[in-house]
Structure formats: structure tokens, C-alpha cells
Design an enzyme around this catalytic site. Structure first.
Site, PDB file in Angstrom:
ATOM      1  N   ARG A  35       0.857  -1.177   0.000  1.00 26.12           N
ATOM      2  CA  ARG A  35       0.000   0.000   0.000  1.00 26.12           C
ATOM      3  C   ARG A  35       0.896   1.229   0.000  1.00 26.12           C
ATOM      4  NH1 ARG A  35      -2.244   3.450   4.905  1.00 26.12           N
ATOM      5  NH2 ARG A  35      -3.672   4.804   3.772  1.00 26.12           N
ATOM      6  N   HIS A  45      -8.095   7.029   0.140  1.00 30.00           N
ATOM      7  CA  HIS A  45      -8.963   5.848   0.277  1.00 30.00           C
ATOM      8  C   HIS A  45      -9.324   5.260  -1.094  1.00 30.00           C
ATOM      9  CE1 HIS A  45     -10.441   7.870   4.212  1.00 30.00           C
ATOM     10  NE2 HIS A  45      -9.500   6.982   4.511  1.00 30.00           N
ATOM     11  N   GLU A  99      -9.212  -3.699   1.452  1.00 33.08           N
ATOM     12  CA  GLU A  99      -8.103  -3.090   0.728  1.00 33.08           C
ATOM     13  C   GLU A  99      -6.945  -4.063   0.553  1.00 33.08           C
ATOM     14  OE1 GLU A  99      -7.818   1.400   2.048  1.00 33.08           O
ATOM     15  OE2 GLU A  99      -8.647   0.204   3.685  1.00 33.08           O
TER      16      GLU A  99
END
Length: 395
Positions: free
Chosen positions: A88, A177, A382
Site C-alpha cells: 500500500r 482511500h 483493501e
């Protein structure tokens, strides 16, 4: 095929190990207080949870211990089973419009962009370098929080400030996000069997953002140049008149950094309620008739109003909506929050099913059959989205 999804912080490293044959988590965990006294790790697998205090001098130590534990706990038989690592990455500016294989150029860019995410980009680089040191031959993929929002048109991402600020300094709306909103769009589109949906995605947790999505692409989003903009959040103010900053600097004798710090860490639910940044505490306090109850109700109503306003704004922007989705901590678990927001939107013909709205953390339609717009709770994932992108790029 097995892939690890990684979220590296300045003193932490969160991981999820996936079996991509069935898209299931094999193991997950968190390494905390890296480089700080009292460091420890937690690993969950096969319904078990292991927690141990251990010295972690840096992220490389954490990665080495993680991989060693995966083997000694028989979660994997050898490191050869790990086919890819997905990271990420918080900020890719407007250069990175989709996930990509991590190269030296990507690492250099993350460092160059550090001023746009000073708490996150340097930490992301630490995580990447740690895995490169321990698993030098395993391909790695970067999944950017900002990437999904790069489909916005200029009229959406530009601010009404001197255009030279954008040209010279990159001042524009970036949005965050993005990986979560993309997962929500993918999941609800698959469920409804349509790729041409107009979706209002509400990622509402301690931090939160609302995104307008059309045909799988972001049209607009509430967070801006930084995650401070948009809806009111747990400790963040969301949108405020910028003149407040200089006014409070003069009144309180603070500098700009100190005021921004207050807007980030001492505002939102915490600031208005003076009770807590956690909506569960706010809802509990609302039941009382004393001063604490009044403060809690004040914060709750303001919070739900800011979310309502963005949903209404994006309803107009999209020319209607095919579906509204709630996700993340509050969106997935707070019945009172969802109820109030949908009551605020009753003029659009939205009607909740009170019994269905009692759901927590499960995919479910919570609107009644009479509702003009279906409303869903869609748990976000995610980590799985990162693993899917990694699989696609290394295949």
C-alpha cells in the site's frame, strides 16, 4: 499462488498473506513499535493468535521475523511459496494513475513526493526496502491510495486559486482511500451485474471520504490536497473556512503548523463532543440528558450532516445514483449513523429497512423495496485489492 499485502507505517508493519487460488487469507498480523521500546508482533492463523514482545530495531528486522514465523509456524513450507508482495502506497501525486511494478524509479518518486505525505511515503519506502533486502528476487507491486482518483476532470481536481500554484507546486485535489473505493465499486458492480453504475461510495471510519463513481471511474471525491479536507471525521475537522487558521493563530498565539495539528488531531467528533473520537462512545453518551449527552448529540448531528451534504452533492453531480454504499468502521458497523444519514436523505426517496440496518460488518442491502435508491453495506477489503493487483501485474 501466495501473495503478501503490506501496509508499512513509520513504526509498524501490517500484513495479510493470501492464497490467491481461493482469495482467502492464510495469515495476518501486525508488527508494532518498530525501533521503539516495547516492540512486539501479533500473528493470526488457523483461528489462533500469537503475540510476543521482541526487539525490532528496524523494518528489516520485522520482515525477517515475519518470514521466519511463517515457516516455523508451518504457515508456508519455504520462502519459495511467496510469489509476490503488494505494498500500500499512500501518495503517487498525479503521475501514478494505476498500480505498478515497483522499480527504482517508483522508490525515487515516493521519496520526491514525501512532502505530500510526510508521515506515510517515507514509511512506505522503508517497507519496500526491507522486503527487497530479504526477498530480492520476488516481484513487488505498488498500489497507490491516490491512483483511483486520477480520473477526475480538471473542474473537479483544481482549486480556485492561482493556476500557477498547480503548475509550480502541485496544489490540487488528490483524494485518498482510493483502493477502498475501487474495491467497493468492483464488488457492488459484480453483485448487481452492471459496469455502468452511478455509485456514491461512503468510506466512513475514523477518517472518511465520500466518492462519486460513474462507470467504474472516480468523478469526484471529498478528500483533497490532504486527508484533512471533506467530511468531519474522528479527530479531523474536514472542510473549514481557511481564514479560521490565521484568526486562531492571532487569538491563541499559535503558528500555522500548530493550528493544522489541532485541525488534524483535536477536532471532528473529539473536538465538538469533548468526549471521544469514537462514534460508539458518542452514541452511548447521547442517551443521557446531561451536558455530556447534549455535547454528544451536537457532534453526532454535525457529523451526519457533513456526510449527508456530500452524498447530496454527488447525487446532483452524477445526475442521480444507482446505489449508495457504506463501508469502513462506521459505515459497516454503526446502525445509528447510517439511519440518521438516510433519514436526512429522505427527500431523495431513500427508505431504510430498520431490521436490515442492524447489520454489522456484513454485505447486505439495508434499504426497503420502496426506496428509490438501493443502499448497501459493503465491507471493504483493501488488502485483497492489493493482492489482486499484485497477482495481475506479476502473472
Amino acid at each position: 499462488m501466495k501473495i503478501i499485502s503490506i501496509n508499512a507505517g513509520s513504526s509498524s508493519l501490517k500484513f495479510s498473506l493470501f492464497n490467491m487460488d481461493d482469495k482467502k487469507i492464510i495469515a495476518s498480523g501486525l508488527f508494532e513499535r518498530i525501533g521503539i521500546d516495547g516492540s512486539c508482533y501479533t500473528i493470526k492463523y488457523n483461528g489462533e493468535k500469537i503475540k510476543e514482545e521482541i526487539e525490532l530495531a528496524n523494518h528489516t528486522d520485522a520482515v525477517k521475523i515475519l518470514l521466519d514465523k511463517l515457516i516455523t509456524l508451518n504457515i508456508i513450507s519455504s520462502l519459495d511459496e511467496i510469489d509476490g508482495v503488494g505494498h500500500r502506497l499512500v501518495h503517487g501525486k498525479d503521475k501514478y494513475k494505476e498500480s505498478c511494478l515497483i522499480t527504482d524509479e517508483v522508490i525515487n518518486d515516493l521519496t520526491l513526493f514525501k512532502d505530500f505525505a510526510p508521515l506515510h511515503n517515507p514509511a512506505n519506502v522503508l517497507g519496500i526496502k526491507a522486503f527487497k533486502e530479504v526477498l530480492p528476487n520476488v516481484p513487488m507491486v505498488g498500489v497507490f491510495d491516490t491512483a483511483f482518483h486520477q480520473t477526475m476532470e480538471e473542474e473537479a481536481f483544481l482549486y480556485p486559486v492561482p493556476y500557477s500554484w498547480y503548475e509550480d507546486h502541485g496544489v490540487r485535489k488528490y483524494g485518498f482511500h482510493g483502493t477502498s473505493h475501487r474495491y467497493i465499486a468492483k464488488t457492488i458492480s459484480e453483485h448487481l451485474g452492471r459496469d455502468d453504475l452511478k455509485i456514491i461510495s461512503c468510506h466512513v471510519g475514523n477518517g472518511g471520504s465520500i466518492t462519486a463513481i460513474k462507470d467504474g471511474k472516480c468523478v469526484d471525491t471529498s478528500m483533497g490536497f490532504t486527508p484533512l479536507a471533506g467530511i468531519m471525521m474522528g479527530t479531523r475537522s474536514g472542510d473549514v473556512d481557511p481564514s479560521i487558521i490565521t484568526y486562531i493563530m492571532e487569538q491563541e498565539g499559535l503558528n500555522a503548523k500548530e493550528v493544522i495539528d489541532i485541525l488534524n488531531k483535536k477536532s471532528g467528533l473529539l473536538g465538538l463532543s469533548e468526549i471521544s473520537s469514537d462514534m460508539r462512545d458518542i452514541v452511548s453518551a447521547m442517551a443521557s440528558d446531561d451536558e455530556a449527552g447534549a455535547k454528544a448529540r451536537r457532534a453526532f448531528l454535525k457529523y451526519t450532516r457533513t456526510v449527508t451534504n456530500y452524498i447530496a452533492q454527488y447525487y446532483v453531480l452524477l445526475g442521480g445514483a444507482d446505489v449508495i454504499c457504506f463501508t469502513a468502521g462506521l459505515g459497516e458497523n454503526s446502525e445509528p449513523f447510517r439511519k440518521k444519514v438516510c433519514e436526512n436523505l429522505a427527500c431523495l426517496g431513500i427508505k431504510l429497512d430498520a431490521e436490515a440496518n442492524k447489520v454489522m460488518g456484513e454485505f447486505k442491502k439495508i434499504s426497503s423495496d420502496e426506496s428509490t435508491i438501493p443502499v448497501y453495506v459493503v465491507p471493504t477489503d483493501e488488502e485483497l485489492m492489493i493482492a489482486l493487483d499484485t497477482l495481475k501485474l506479476i502473472a
